[in-house]
Design an enzyme around this catalytic site. Sequence first.
Site, PDB file in Angstrom:
ATOM      1  N   SER A 147       0.860  -1.185   0.000  1.00 24.78           N
ATOM      2  CA  SER A 147       0.000   0.000   0.000  1.00 24.78           C
ATOM      3  C   SER A 147       0.893   1.231   0.000  1.00 24.78           C
ATOM      4  O   SER A 147       2.060   1.178   0.416  1.00 24.78           O
ATOM      5  CB  SER A 147      -0.882   0.000   1.259  1.00 24.78           C
ATOM      6  OG  SER A 147      -1.388   1.290   1.546  1.00 24.78           O
ATOM      7  N   TYR A 160      -3.122  -1.281   9.859  1.00 22.25           N
ATOM      8  CA  TYR A 160      -3.068  -1.514   8.416  1.00 22.25           C
ATOM      9  C   TYR A 160      -1.685  -1.171   7.863  1.00 22.25           C
ATOM     10  O   TYR A 160      -1.086  -1.953   7.113  1.00 22.25           O
ATOM     11  CB  TYR A 160      -4.142  -0.660   7.741  1.00 22.25           C
ATOM     12  CG  TYR A 160      -4.228  -0.819   6.244  1.00 22.25           C
ATOM     13  CD1 TYR A 160      -4.898  -1.901   5.675  1.00 22.25           C
ATOM     14  CD2 TYR A 160      -3.664   0.127   5.388  1.00 22.25           C
ATOM     15  CE1 TYR A 160      -5.001  -2.041   4.293  1.00 22.25           C
ATOM     16  CE2 TYR A 160      -3.759  -0.002   4.010  1.00 22.25           C
ATOM     17  CZ  TYR A 160      -4.433  -1.084   3.471  1.00 22.25           C
ATOM     18  OH  TYR A 160      -4.521  -1.219   2.108  1.00 22.25           O
ATOM     19  N   ALA A 162       1.148  -0.981   9.459  1.00 22.69           N
ATOM     20  CA  ALA A 162       2.136  -1.942   9.969  1.00 22.69           C
ATOM     21  C   ALA A 162       2.091  -3.239   9.175  1.00 22.69           C
ATOM     22  O   ALA A 162       3.131  -3.810   8.827  1.00 22.69           O
ATOM     23  CB  ALA A 162       1.886  -2.214  11.448  1.00 22.69           C
ATOM     24  N   SER A 163       0.882  -3.698   8.863  1.00 24.86           N
ATOM     25  CA  SER A 163       0.757  -4.953   8.109  1.00 24.86           C
ATOM     26  C   SER A 163       1.309  -4.809   6.700  1.00 24.86           C
ATOM     27  O   SER A 163       1.989  -5.709   6.186  1.00 24.86           O
ATOM     28  CB  SER A 163      -0.709  -5.408   8.060  1.00 24.86           C
ATOM     29  OG  SER A 163      -1.496  -4.581   7.213  1.00 24.86           O
ATOM     30  N   LYS A 164       1.056  -3.681   6.076  1.00 25.97           N
ATOM     31  CA  LYS A 164       1.517  -3.473   4.698  1.00 25.97           C
ATOM     32  C   LYS A 164       3.028  -3.237   4.643  1.00 25.97           C
ATOM     33  O   LYS A 164       3.696  -3.646   3.692  1.00 25.97           O
ATOM     34  CB  LYS A 164       0.763  -2.313   4.052  1.00 25.97           C
ATOM     35  CG  LYS A 164      -0.731  -2.571   3.880  1.00 25.97           C
ATOM     36  CD  LYS A 164      -0.992  -3.785   2.993  1.00 25.97           C
ATOM     37  CE  LYS A 164      -2.464  -3.995   2.741  1.00 25.97           C
ATOM     38  NZ  LYS A 164      -2.731  -5.126   1.812  1.00 25.97           N
ATOM     39  N   ILE A 193      -8.010   3.748  -4.574  1.00 27.10           N
ATOM     40  CA  ILE A 193      -8.668   2.918  -5.582  1.00 27.10           C
ATOM     41  C   ILE A 193     -10.125   2.727  -5.160  1.00 27.10           C
ATOM     42  O   ILE A 193     -10.410   2.487  -3.980  1.00 27.10           O
ATOM     43  CB  ILE A 193      -7.976   1.541  -5.727  1.00 27.10           C
ATOM     44  CG1 ILE A 193      -6.470   1.708  -5.942  1.00 27.10           C
ATOM     45  CG2 ILE A 193      -8.613   0.746  -6.859  1.00 27.10           C
ATOM     46  CD1 ILE A 193      -6.084   2.438  -7.203  1.00 27.10           C
TER      47      ILE A 193
END
Length: 257
Positions: A147, A160, A162-164, A193
């Site tokens: 991301s 989010y 951190a995960s990406k 998007i």
Amino acid sequence: MSQLARFADKVVIVTGAASGIGRAVLVRLVSEGAIAYGIDVNEAGLKETVELAEKQAAAGGRASFIAASISDEQEVKRFFQQVVEKEGRLDVLVNMAGILRSSQTTETSLAQFMEVINTNLVGTFLCCREALPHLVKTKGNIVNAASTSVYFGHPYMAAYSASKGGIMSMTRSLAWEYIRQGVRVNAIAPGGIATPLAAAQNQRMDGLDQSLFMHMTRPDQLFGQPEQVADVVAMLASADGGFMTGEVVKIDGGVHN
């Protein structure tokens, strides 16, 4: 839809295929001849995706689905085994499954944080781990979903982001680990998007400082379309991206230049 046939006879798994970018990717690859399996927890959405893909199928492409959670290790093992036993091979893994929970960090529980980490990061890891032995045999490749949050501050998205960020780092590590075995591993980093995920976030923005989001959108408020992201994924996963590995390709309409 493309008239290319870059994925003829290629067996592909696409996670998060029930909607959004995952759906667009599966439809695109089937239109180029892929034997594609969509994975998601949303079975109704998967059925719709398969119907759309079958209408666009070309060059022998076909679509199937398996309802499963990528954060469940046993379910991940099961659907990889099902696909390889039926098709005899795996050529491409596209990890598009993910969730987003926007909230003030001080109001985010550990359970909420871990839900995002387990789906986005752990789920991507589990799928990569199960795919790699098969991709070594076919000299295949992986495309993961990072991301623009890995490059720029996205407020209220600590879990989010951190995960990406973990997905980006894992992508680069796997690319180097498997470079001598002929397996390519790349990622995309979409920005704004028009997907159900983005729409759901907009509905949760009440009470948040809207001005902090201004650097994340274009001046004309234009959002990209899932099909435009699928174009890039198809390139990365095909022979056209054959000299690319360890890359994270930003797709944000120029917002974060």
